[in-house]
Design an enzyme around this catalytic site. Sequence first.
Site, mmCIF file in Angstrom:
data_model
loop_
_atom_site.group_PDB
_atom_site.id
_atom_site.type_symbol
_atom_site.label_atom_id
_atom_site.label_comp_id
_atom_site.label_asym_id
_atom_site.label_seq_id
_atom_site.Cartn_x
_atom_site.Cartn_y
_atom_site.Cartn_z
ATOM 1 N N HIS A 104 1.073 -1.498 0.409
ATOM 2 C CA HIS A 104 0.046 0.108 -0.247
ATOM 3 C C HIS A 104 0.708 0.935 -0.253
ATOM 4 C CE1 HIS A 104 0.834 -0.664 4.323
ATOM 5 N NE2 HIS A 104 0.675 0.709 4.492
ATOM 6 N N ASP A 106 0.569 5.342 1.869
ATOM 7 C CA ASP A 106 -0.045 5.203 2.765
ATOM 8 C C ASP A 106 -1.138 6.006 2.618
ATOM 9 O OD1 ASP A 106 0.837 3.764 4.546
ATOM 10 O OD2 ASP A 106 2.363 5.283 5.279
ATOM 11 N N ARG A 271 5.385 5.442 13.914
ATOM 12 C CA ARG A 271 5.456 6.335 12.641
ATOM 13 C C ARG A 271 5.184 8.256 13.163
ATOM 14 N NH1 ARG A 271 1.488 4.122 8.142
ATOM 15 N NH2 ARG A 271 0.787 6.648 8.142
HETATM 16 C C1 SIN Z 1 3.180 0.506 7.624
HETATM 17 O O1 SIN Z 1 2.931 2.057 8.199
HETATM 18 O O2 SIN Z 1 1.590 0.125 7.241
HETATM 19 C C2 SIN Z 1 3.915 -0.409 8.671
HETATM 20 C C3 SIN Z 1 4.857 -0.261 8.274
HETATM 21 C C4 SIN Z 1 5.284 -1.270 9.177
HETATM 22 O O3 SIN Z 1 5.223 -1.594 9.758
HETATM 23 O O4 SIN Z 1 6.561 -1.758 8.375
#
Ligand code: SIN
Length: 288
Positions: A104, A106, A271
């Site tokens: 994906h 985001d 994040r």
């Molecule tokens: C994400 O933010 O899509 C998750 C990425 C990850 O956990 O490596």
Amino acid sequence: MVRTRRLSHAFGVEVLGVDLRETLPDATIATLRGLWNDHGIVLFRGQDITVDQHLAFSRRFGTLDRHDTLKPFRHAENPELLVLSTIPVDGKPSASENVGRHWHSDLSYTTRPPLGSLFHAQILPEIGGDTLFASMGAAYDALSAKLRSIIDGLEAVHDYMGVENMKKRDPALVAELRKANPPVAQPLVRVHEESGRKCLYLSEQMTKVIVGMSERESAPLLRFLFEHSVDPLFTYRHQWARHDLLMWDNRSTMHLALSDFAPGAHRYCVRSTIVGTPSGRVVGAVAG
Ligand code: SIN
């Protein structure tokens, strides 16, 4: 002068000798921004930073998202941080334990997809917990001129409910996500507003149909473009080390958090997300 090292054939760069606990000069931030635009992902290793240092560095690249459409995964005290964790909370599975386990870009299923994210690895399984990335600019460039001209003006519908592991999630949580995220039509080819580069903009589970075509008509083209976009030639697999901070450009890359570690193993990452330019329009239902 920022020193760099390439991460893979198609894209990605590691920055050496920068300490993110310090306030970096504007000129260094401008260089990092240029690297981010050009290489899609930028990696800094060994960054033992606090949440405040993570957020302060992130803010140098734009306004931070408060993750209103992803409330179940927000940090309890700080909405500008998303928690990607497999660690149970109060004896219950973490809400985000299955998040991102599909290719994906985001929030492509919203009209406000972010510019990019800054991901900090804090607790990792002994083995695995890797993330795959794909360069959607390199994938677009490798198409024939004829196919590029056919897809350039098309839109496709993205629907968060297409994510297969939604079935494994708490139904009340899924209902909340559905309400907050109706299907959205996005350009099939996105133009990166800073570099001007054209990038494919689709993902296997969320991109359902090309606008103006039936699902049956769309499926073969979407399938081809998806498989093409994740050809190993355009990908990079990141094996996280503790305290890696990796920035991905959400306009030119997509990613997949792999389930390549022992069930029950702990992985805890946070994040921040930089607000991007609005893209797409709500279409309400999955239809051509
Ligand atoms: C994400 O933010 O899509 C998750 C990425 C990850 O956990 O490596």
